[in-house]
Design an enzyme around this catalytic site. Sequence first.
Site, PDB file in Angstrom:
ATOM      1  N   HIS A   1       0.873  -1.175   0.000  1.00 29.51           N
ATOM      2  CA  HIS A   1       0.000   0.000   0.000  1.00 29.51           C
ATOM      3  C   HIS A   1       0.906   1.219   0.000  1.00 29.51           C
ATOM      4  O   HIS A   1       1.910   1.259   0.725  1.00 29.51           O
ATOM      5  CB  HIS A   1      -0.894   0.018   1.241  1.00 29.51           C
ATOM      6  CG  HIS A   1      -1.516   1.356   1.509  1.00 29.51           C
ATOM      7  ND1 HIS A   1      -2.661   1.795   0.862  1.00 29.51           N
ATOM      8  CD2 HIS A   1      -1.150   2.372   2.343  1.00 29.51           C
ATOM      9  CE1 HIS A   1      -2.967   3.006   1.298  1.00 29.51           C
ATOM     10  NE2 HIS A   1      -2.067   3.369   2.189  1.00 29.51           N
TER      11      HIS A   1
ATOM     12  N   CYS B   1      -4.844   1.918  -4.311  1.00 27.10           N
ATOM     13  CA  CYS B   1      -4.046   2.998  -3.733  1.00 27.10           C
ATOM     14  C   CYS B   1      -2.818   3.305  -4.583  1.00 27.10           C
ATOM     15  O   CYS B   1      -2.401   4.466  -4.722  1.00 27.10           O
ATOM     16  CB  CYS B   1      -3.623   2.626  -2.317  1.00 27.10           C
ATOM     17  SG  CYS B   1      -2.704   1.066  -2.225  1.00 27.10           S
TER      18      CYS B   1
END
Length: 655
Positions: A34, A102
């Site tokens: 992420h 993301c």
Amino acid sequence: MTSPVSLYVYDLSNGMARQLSLQLTGKQIDGIWHTSVVVFEKEIFYGQGINITAPGKSHHGQPLQIIDMGETSIDEDTFNDYLNEMRQHYTADKYHLLEFNCNSFTDDCVGFLTGRSIPAFVKDLPTDFLSTPFGAALRPTIDAMYRRPGTSAPPSVPTPAAAVNASPNPQLAASILQAVASQAQSNGYSPQPATESLTSPIHIVTNTASFGNFLKSHRAAVAFFTSETCPPCRMIEPVFERLSEEKGLADGRQGAGFAKIDIDGVGSGLASQWNIRATPTFLFFLDGKKLDELRGADANELRTQIDLLLFQAYPPHPHTSISMPTIQALSLNPIIFSQVPALETAFGKLSSFIDEQSTWADSATQSRASVKGVMSSNVLPYLKSRFQPPTPPPKVLPSATPSILSSWTQASSAIVAELPVESLFPLVDLWRLALLDPAVGNWISSLPPGTSSQDPVNIFLPKAISAQDSTGSKGARNYILTVLRFLCNAFSSPSLARKMLRDNIPRSQISAILIPSLLHSDPLVRTASASLAFNIAAVIQKDRVESVRTGRGIQADSEDYLADWEVETVSAILEAYDREKENEEVVHRLAAALAFYLRLSPQYESQIKPLLEVLQSREVLRSKLNKGPGWNAEGGLAKKDVRKLVEEISTKLCV
């Protein structure tokens, strides 16, 4: 005045990917990444929409890594305007763990701020994951997670049947994925219900850097330049979305990447770069190079251009258009050796061999007594309960536990180290039987790297290879025969079969025992080796057929690890077929294996076809159709189905 730009990198698996990825997927994946972008003393990331926190203060905690992405000359107000426009695209309902996540957002932001892209190890993670059998099998489930509108709870992860066969521990992998999905999309606040489902894998592209990354990550790509004020764009957009569903990369198939660029907003720079003067305009790319352009809202022409693009990117295998009814009717089920020996007799024989061995080393990893204790107290009760159950048998047969298998493997390693080869066949035969229990194959396939001493396959194969030097020894023959049958049953476990084929060491060891055995003087050894050749070919063929069925296609680079090995195996099978003069069943199994290797091989045109010509394969195959020197059958092969198979291979695959 410039401002620094940083990339914060987090591991959503909290270290589990690094520890478990290799055994679950067959590929080392160091993290489930992420990322967020940090600029103007703010950390910005995408999950439930676009979120902003103080650096390092998000619910993800402290980053695992901070990467310097350079500096930006863009001022904060301009960047805030950019974020406000991006909020229309990066909404909670469009989030997708693989396609639109993301990292898609941070790549866009970094491209806007600095003109650079985020590191390849982050961008390539979905591709790396999907290139594994488990990733490809789980892809439909991941897609389904993000196509259910109106839910505020983290998406659930049902494990599909295909994934059960693709990973030794799908339940663990699914639980990890569930945790990752929940972490990825959460932002520490109450999640908002999705307003619409993600209908297609369309990338929203806003700048040159992200567009360049989009082209690099898709062999075939379609770019839709549109405008909010363009009525024809609104008419063609639903068609574009349907085509992205039908012909995109969803469900692991080979397809095109689809991108949408709004030329009135942040995508105006891209429109200028590609000389877009009217909307809608579609650009078509192959390997990053523009092939064609379509202007206007012509749905039929758009579909035609995408089909042409995909044909150029992924040309079909030449054999998919040829009717081969006999080959296609062949069963892909493995040939197994399921005879249950008299267990007490087998254990008694092995025990006597252990007692008679006079040179049991004091330094042995286990003493005679401990080895015999494991076999009598753990292994024998398990085998009896599963393979000699009471009458009537229980509805659910007991399976081997990891503790039984671990202790049995350690005892087996000690026995193989101490006993001569002629005394080992009872031990291998018991493992051959145990491999009929699916839990055994799954356990072996889940063993982590560096634990070869705990792997029965690795324990028995080196001894079988060395036993081939004792060609006149009855004991060596018995051991080789039993190992071949053991391997046949091992290939009945999908997860273990894939592990053995993908790992260079067991694959080369299997070749070293298989190829000489195809020419062995003993007919039972030849039968077992032909059965093993068939089982290996069936595993490979099953994956290839599934790739064709689902539209993923078969590319040579997806099977690089098999290329040279397949050429060697095909050559050995043809030689064994030519030399076989007695057993029609052996001929049948060799011919079926050959058919599987040839029909959908991605190396067919480049390597296999020239080999077939050199070996005069057509003449070799057809030699069995007529009576020849040394062949027992009157008029050649007697069985009609075998004759049909040989005729089909020789006329349709050896041309």
